[in-house]
Motif scaffolding. Structure first.
Motif, PDB file in Angstrom:
ATOM      1  N   SER A 172       0.816  -1.215   0.000  1.00 12.02           N
ATOM      2  CA  SER A 172       0.000   0.000   0.000  1.00 12.02           C
ATOM      3  C   SER A 172       0.850   1.267   0.000  1.00 12.02           C
ATOM      4  N   ILE A 173       2.143   1.124   0.335  1.00 10.72           N
ATOM      5  CA  ILE A 173       3.028   2.293   0.378  1.00 10.72           C
ATOM      6  C   ILE A 173       3.842   2.413  -0.907  1.00 10.72           C
ATOM      7  N   ILE A 174       4.446   1.302  -1.332  1.00 12.06           N
ATOM      8  CA  ILE A 174       5.266   1.290  -2.544  1.00 12.06           C
ATOM      9  C   ILE A 174       4.845   0.109  -3.408  1.00 12.06           C
ATOM     10  N   THR A 175       5.356   0.109  -4.645  1.00 10.21           N
ATOM     11  CA  THR A 175       5.111  -1.025  -5.535  1.00 10.21           C
ATOM     12  C   THR A 175       6.223  -2.048  -5.348  1.00 10.21           C
ATOM     13  N   PRO A 176       5.916  -3.211  -4.795  1.00 12.38           N
ATOM     14  CA  PRO A 176       6.980  -4.201  -4.548  1.00 12.38           C
ATOM     15  C   PRO A 176       7.614  -4.662  -5.855  1.00 12.38           C
ATOM     16  N   ASN A 177       8.911  -4.880  -5.824  1.00  9.66           N
ATOM     17  CA  ASN A 177       9.621  -5.449  -6.962  1.00  9.66           C
ATOM     18  C   ASN A 177      10.433  -6.655  -6.495  1.00  9.66           C
ATOM     19  N   PHE A 178      11.253  -7.169  -7.375  1.00  6.52           N
ATOM     20  CA  PHE A 178      12.023  -8.381  -7.073  1.00  6.52           C
ATOM     21  C   PHE A 178      12.869  -8.200  -5.826  1.00  6.52           C
ATOM     22  N   TRP A 179      13.602  -7.092  -5.727  1.00  2.00           N
ATOM     23  CA  TRP A 179      14.547  -6.896  -4.629  1.00  2.00           C
ATOM     24  C   TRP A 179      13.835  -6.539  -3.335  1.00  2.00           C
ATOM     25  N   TRP A 180      12.723  -5.817  -3.412  1.00  2.00           N
ATOM     26  CA  TRP A 180      11.950  -5.531  -2.201  1.00  2.00           C
ATOM     27  C   TRP A 180      11.405  -6.816  -1.595  1.00  2.00           C
ATOM     28  N   LEU A 181      10.839  -7.668  -2.426  1.00  2.00           N
ATOM     29  CA  LEU A 181      10.312  -8.942  -1.924  1.00  2.00           C
ATOM     30  C   LEU A 181      11.425  -9.823  -1.373  1.00  2.00           C
ATOM     31  N   LEU A 182      12.553  -9.838  -2.073  1.00  2.00           N
ATOM     32  CA  LEU A 182      13.677 -10.647  -1.611  1.00  2.00           C
ATOM     33  C   LEU A 182      14.159 -10.173  -0.244  1.00  2.00           C
ATOM     34  N   GLY A 183      14.303  -8.860  -0.079  1.00  2.83           N
ATOM     35  CA  GLY A 183      14.770  -8.333   1.197  1.00  2.83           C
ATOM     36  C   GLY A 183      13.790  -8.587   2.326  1.00  2.83           C
ATOM     37  N   LEU A 184      12.492  -8.419   2.049  1.00 11.34           N
ATOM     38  CA  LEU A 184      11.501  -8.605   3.100  1.00 11.34           C
ATOM     39  C   LEU A 184      11.392 -10.069   3.519  1.00 11.34           C
TER      40      LEU A 184
END
Length: 360
Positions: A215-227
């Protein structure tokens, strides 16, 4: 019968494989892995599929692999060329599916296309029926509800899913093994505080955090990987910690300490190799779980950004378009085959590292 003594070079040659020193125990594990026919064949099938998807741009692309025009060779699949290169009027990148550009190139040359003339985001505007279109000679497994080729999206989706799982598993294993090694080796308050932190951290609602993030940002490959990396390492800690707690009081560890070996060398040279057996056995199943997690997040809409090739998004389209069964069936077959191969490989690795397992 040759009874002459072997030279040092011949001895090393018998103990090396691909330039690496192979101990007798490792050779026995490799042989046990090969004797598990189901796992060994699954390993090769999965490897072939993965290597093929690594060259997805050569297999499925909306640009030709090679263009011979006016005596010169061009490679549009790898280099962007303006339309003026082929006698067009615009400085923008040439659209090789456009009939005008195709005729210009055909007058003075030829093109070599990949087997599938669609990329994962290419829309087929020449469909005879409204999208999603059924399988045909042009679109082998039909199109999705936006007119994109299903086979192309499956190839790219398979690659990104496996790469995501590999990266997440390797980094998680490195972090989890390091944390578990220090907790198990030193024990005491370090182990007590670490275990309490892991218990609290493992109780965090990962799905809710992903919803808030989406809801804050658009998740991408690296965001999902980090989370996901923030939580996926926890599974390795318990396995490695238990091995270190068992091994730290063994005789060889006490002997190494008496000889003045440092803790770092003792951990990574003496104790860790014994703990890696359980870790390596655990990794194929962690890889399958990582791929399943990414697929589930894409299915729920909290995974990769819209338009990215995703197996979970393909399943979601199959659910939303029941009149197009090829969408759901294609996604299900790919995911089921991928996970089945990984499970069979995991079983073979488990049997290979099990000293009680005997193959006849």
């Amino acid at each position: 019968m040759d009874i002459r003594p072997h030279t040092a070079e011949e001895t090393l040659r018998t103990k090396r494989f691909l330039g690496l020193y192979i101990t007798p125990i490792t050779r026995r594990r490799i042989e046990n892995f090969k004797r598990n026919r189901r796992g060994f064949i699954s390993f090769w099938i999965f490897s072939v599929f993965f290597v093929i998807t690594l060259f997805a741009e050569i297999i499925a692309n909306d640009k030709p692999l090679m263009v011979h025009f006016d005596g010169d060779f061009h490679f549009p699949a790898f280099i962007a060329y303006p339309e003026t290169t082929f006698g067009g009027e615009f400085q923008t990148e040439a659209d090789y599916r456009d009939e005008f550009v195709t005729e210009l190139i055909a007058e003075k040359g030829w093109m070599i296309w990949p087997p599938i003339r669609f990329s994962f985001d290419t829309v087929n505007y020449d469909l005879p029926v409204p999208a999603p279109a059924p399988p045909s000679a042009v679109n082998w497994l039909g199109t999705d509800d936006q007119g994109r080729d299903v086979v192309a999206r499956m190839i790219y989706g398979f690659r990104i899913s496996v790469l995501f799982g590999f990266v997440l598993t390797i980094i998680s294993a490195a972090v989890g093994v390091s944390v578990g090694a220090f907790q198990g080796f030193y024990g005491g308050y370090l182990d007590l505080i670490g275990q309490r932190f892991i218990e609290i951290w493992a109780g965090m609602p990962v799905l809710y955090l992903l919803i808030i993030l989406a809801s804050i940002i658009t998740p991408n490959f690296w965001w999902l990987l980090g989370l996901l990396l923030l939580f996926s390492w926890i599974g390795f800690v318990g396995v490695v910690r238990a091995e270190f707690l068992r091994a730290r009081n063994l005789d060889f560890v006490r002997a190494a300490r008496a000889l003045g070996v440092s803790d770092f060398v003792l951990i990574y040279k003496h104790v860790l190799p014994n703990a890696m057996v359980a870790t390596i056995t655990f990794m194929p199943f962690t890889l399958a779980g990582s791929i399943t997690t990414l697929t589930g997040l894409d299915f729920l809409g909290f995974g990769l950004p819209p338009g990215a090739p995703s197996l979970g998004e393909l399943l979601n389209q199959g659910k939303a378009n029941l009149q197009a069964p090829w969408l759901g069936i294609s996604g299900f077959v790919v995911i089921a085959l991928m996970l089945s191969l990984l499970v069979f490989i995991g079983e073979a690795v488990r049997d290979a590292f099990d000293p009680r397992k005997v193959f006849r």
